[in-house]
Write an enzyme that holds these catalytic residues in place. Structure first.
Site, PDB file in Angstrom:
ATOM      1  N   ARG A 107       0.857  -1.194   0.000  1.00 36.82           N
ATOM      2  CA  ARG A 107       0.000   0.000   0.000  1.00 36.82           C
ATOM      3  C   ARG A 107       0.881   1.227   0.000  1.00 36.82           C
ATOM      4  O   ARG A 107       1.735   1.376   0.871  1.00 36.82           O
ATOM      5  CB  ARG A 107      -0.857   0.050   1.276  1.00 36.82           C
ATOM      6  CG  ARG A 107      -2.010  -0.847   1.280  1.00 36.82           C
ATOM      7  CD  ARG A 107      -3.071  -0.443   2.276  1.00 36.82           C
ATOM      8  NE  ARG A 107      -2.615   0.010   3.591  1.00 36.82           N
ATOM      9  CZ  ARG A 107      -3.439   0.321   4.572  1.00 36.82           C
ATOM     10  NH1 ARG A 107      -4.744   0.224   4.404  1.00 36.82           N
ATOM     11  NH2 ARG A 107      -2.994   0.707   5.730  1.00 36.82           N
ATOM     12  N   THR A 111      -1.173   7.450  -0.524  1.00 34.32           N
ATOM     13  CA  THR A 111      -2.480   7.331  -1.203  1.00 34.32           C
ATOM     14  C   THR A 111      -3.265   6.109  -0.740  1.00 34.32           C
ATOM     15  O   THR A 111      -4.462   6.015  -0.988  1.00 34.32           O
ATOM     16  CB  THR A 111      -2.279   7.187  -2.724  1.00 34.32           C
ATOM     17  OG1 THR A 111      -1.583   5.943  -2.967  1.00 34.32           O
ATOM     18  CG2 THR A 111      -1.456   8.330  -3.293  1.00 34.32           C
ATOM     19  N   ASP A 203       0.312  -3.628  11.979  1.00 33.64           N
ATOM     20  CA  ASP A 203       0.818  -3.947  10.631  1.00 33.64           C
ATOM     21  C   ASP A 203       1.215  -5.424  10.591  1.00 33.64           C
ATOM     22  O   ASP A 203       2.194  -5.840  11.229  1.00 33.64           O
ATOM     23  CB  ASP A 203       2.019  -3.056  10.300  1.00 33.64           C
ATOM     24  CG  ASP A 203       2.431  -3.195   8.848  1.00 33.64           C
ATOM     25  OD1 ASP A 203       2.388  -2.192   8.122  1.00 33.64           O
ATOM     26  OD2 ASP A 203       2.786  -4.331   8.431  1.00 33.64           O
ATOM     27  N   ASP A 206       4.833  -6.290   9.262  1.00 36.48           N
ATOM     28  CA  ASP A 206       5.884  -5.899  10.205  1.00 36.48           C
ATOM     29  C   ASP A 206       5.912  -6.813  11.432  1.00 36.48           C
ATOM     30  O   ASP A 206       6.978  -7.199  11.908  1.00 36.48           O
ATOM     31  CB  ASP A 206       5.684  -4.443  10.651  1.00 36.48           C
ATOM     32  CG  ASP A 206       6.142  -3.452   9.591  1.00 36.48           C
ATOM     33  OD1 ASP A 206       6.883  -3.860   8.677  1.00 36.48           O
ATOM     34  OD2 ASP A 206       5.759  -2.274   9.681  1.00 36.48           O
TER      35      ASP A 206
HETATM   36  C1  PRP Z   1      -1.013  -5.173   4.162  1.00 41.75           C
HETATM   37  C2  PRP Z   1      -1.793  -6.461   4.129  1.00 41.75           C
HETATM   38  C3  PRP Z   1      -2.624  -6.324   2.886  1.00 41.75           C
HETATM   39  C4  PRP Z   1      -2.880  -4.835   2.806  1.00 41.75           C
HETATM   40  C5  PRP Z   1      -4.289  -4.563   3.210  1.00 41.75           C
HETATM   41  O1  PRP Z   1       0.077  -5.232   3.310  1.00 41.75           O
HETATM   42  O2  PRP Z   1      -1.001  -7.605   4.177  1.00 41.75           O
HETATM   43  O3  PRP Z   1      -1.961  -6.804   1.720  1.00 41.75           O
HETATM   44  O4  PRP Z   1      -1.976  -4.209   3.730  1.00 41.75           O
HETATM   45  O5  PRP Z   1      -4.603  -3.229   3.051  1.00 41.75           O
HETATM   46  P1  PRP Z   1      -5.724  -2.719   2.036  1.00 41.75           P
HETATM   47  O6  PRP Z   1      -6.893  -3.637   2.190  1.00 41.75           O
HETATM   48  O7  PRP Z   1      -6.019  -1.331   2.532  1.00 41.75           O
HETATM   49  O8  PRP Z   1      -5.145  -2.712   0.666  1.00 41.75           O
HETATM   50  P2  PRP Z   1       1.115  -3.996   3.191  1.00 41.75           P
HETATM   51  O9  PRP Z   1       0.641  -3.026   2.173  1.00 41.75           O
HETATM   52  O10 PRP Z   1       1.361  -3.453   4.575  1.00 41.75           O
HETATM   53  O11 PRP Z   1       2.408  -4.670   2.580  1.00 41.75           O
HETATM   54  P3  PRP Z   1       3.493  -5.595   3.305  1.00 41.75           P
HETATM   55  O12 PRP Z   1       2.825  -6.910   3.626  1.00 41.75           O
HETATM   56  O13 PRP Z   1       4.539  -5.740   2.261  1.00 41.75           O
HETATM   57  O14 PRP Z   1       3.971  -4.896   4.539  1.00 41.75           O
HETATM   58  N1  URA Z   2      -2.460  -3.595   6.661  1.00 41.46           N
HETATM   59  C1  URA Z   2      -2.100  -4.075   7.864  1.00 41.46           C
HETATM   60  O1  URA Z   2      -1.095  -4.783   7.977  1.00 41.46           O
HETATM   61  N2  URA Z   2      -2.853  -3.762   8.930  1.00 41.46           N
HETATM   62  C2  URA Z   2      -3.958  -2.994   8.855  1.00 41.46           C
HETATM   63  O2  URA Z   2      -4.616  -2.746   9.885  1.00 41.46           O
HETATM   64  C3  URA Z   2      -4.306  -2.506   7.587  1.00 41.46           C
HETATM   65  C4  URA Z   2      -3.556  -2.813   6.497  1.00 41.46           C
END
Ligand code: PRP
Ligand code: URA
Length: 212
Positions: A107, A111, A203, A206
């Site tokens: 994400r 944005t 997160d 993380d």
């Molecule tokens: C997190 C999660 C989803 C997304 C959900 O990934 O694992 O893929 O956010 O958010 P959304 O429904 O608002 O799109 P992130 O973007 O944090 O990536 P990462 O797993 O690489 O940290």
């Molecule tokens: N992605 C995450 O990892 N946690 C949230 O709460 C939303 C998006």
């Protein structure tokens, strides 16, 4: 009120609720978080695979011949990088013959729109049931993009497994892709001003990989 709600399956099993409560806890360390994600994936996976078709085949028990029901090699698991990786091993324990595709999305922090950086799926994805794995369904942007990525490559039967989601995200996914079944461990209340799920777990990527 969520429309298309016959496509949304929210788990109500106490084992899942207990484990999700442990997962939410800020005190839960990386090792335990990883273990819990895996255990919850297996339990949600049990429900998400409930309707997989069986192929009848004759077998012989020590007592007599009989018909058995067998799963064919028909599933493709698709973790969304990064956090979906935490759900793969448990699902492969359930479905050892499954193929594994990968969709890389993050994400954009400003944005909140998903940015795709990788998509690799088996060439016979059209013949398989694709099960997308991602612990979090927040705005729904990542899930909508992951589903589109699979459909663009020929997938027609798609399910999605998430540990925690919110109504807004579920609505967005089912509006864009009403044919997809969503299996959720818990349906939380809302998103906060940073589009994190409330109460959520923070997160997921993380916490899973210790990159906080
Ligand atoms: C997190 C999660 C989803 C997304 C959900 O990934 O694992 O893929 O956010 O958010 P959304 O429904 O608002 O799109 P992130 O973007 O944090 O990536 P990462 O797993 O690489 O940290
Ligand atoms: N992605 C995450 O990892 N946690 C949230 O709460 C939303 C998006």
């Amino acid at each position: 009120m969520i429309e298309h709600c016959n496509k949304l399956h929210v788990m109500d099993h106490p084992l899942i609720q207990h484990k999700i409560s442990c997962l939410r806890n800020i005190e839960t360390n990386t090792k335990d978080f990883r273990q819990l994600v895996s255990e919850i994936a297996l339990l949600i996976g049990y429900e998400a695979t409930r309707e997989l078709p069986l192929v009848p085949r004759e077998i012989e028990t020590p007592i007599c011949k009989t018909m058995g029901g067998f799963l064919e090699k028909q599933v493709c698991l698709v973790p969304v990088l990064r956090a979906g990786l935490g759900m793969v091993e448990a699902m492969l324990n359930l479905l050892p013959a499954a193929r594994v595709g990968h969709v890389g999305l993050y994400r954009d922090p400003k944005t909140f729109e998903p940015v795709e950086y990788y998509c690799k799926v088996p060439p016979d994805i059209a013949d398989r049931i694709a099960i997308i794995l991602d612990p979090m369904l927040a705005t729904g942007g990542s899930s909508v993009a992951a589903i589109k990525c699979l459909k663009d490559r020929g997938a027609t039967r798609i399910k999605m497994m998430n540990i925690i989601g919110v109504p807004q995200g579920v609505e967005k996914v089912l509006s864009a892709h009403p044919d997809v079944d969503i299996y959720l461990g818990a349906l939380d209340e809302k998103l906060n001003e940073h589009n994190y799920i409330v109460p959520g777990l923070g997160d997921a990527g993380d916490r899973l990989f210790g990159t906080l």
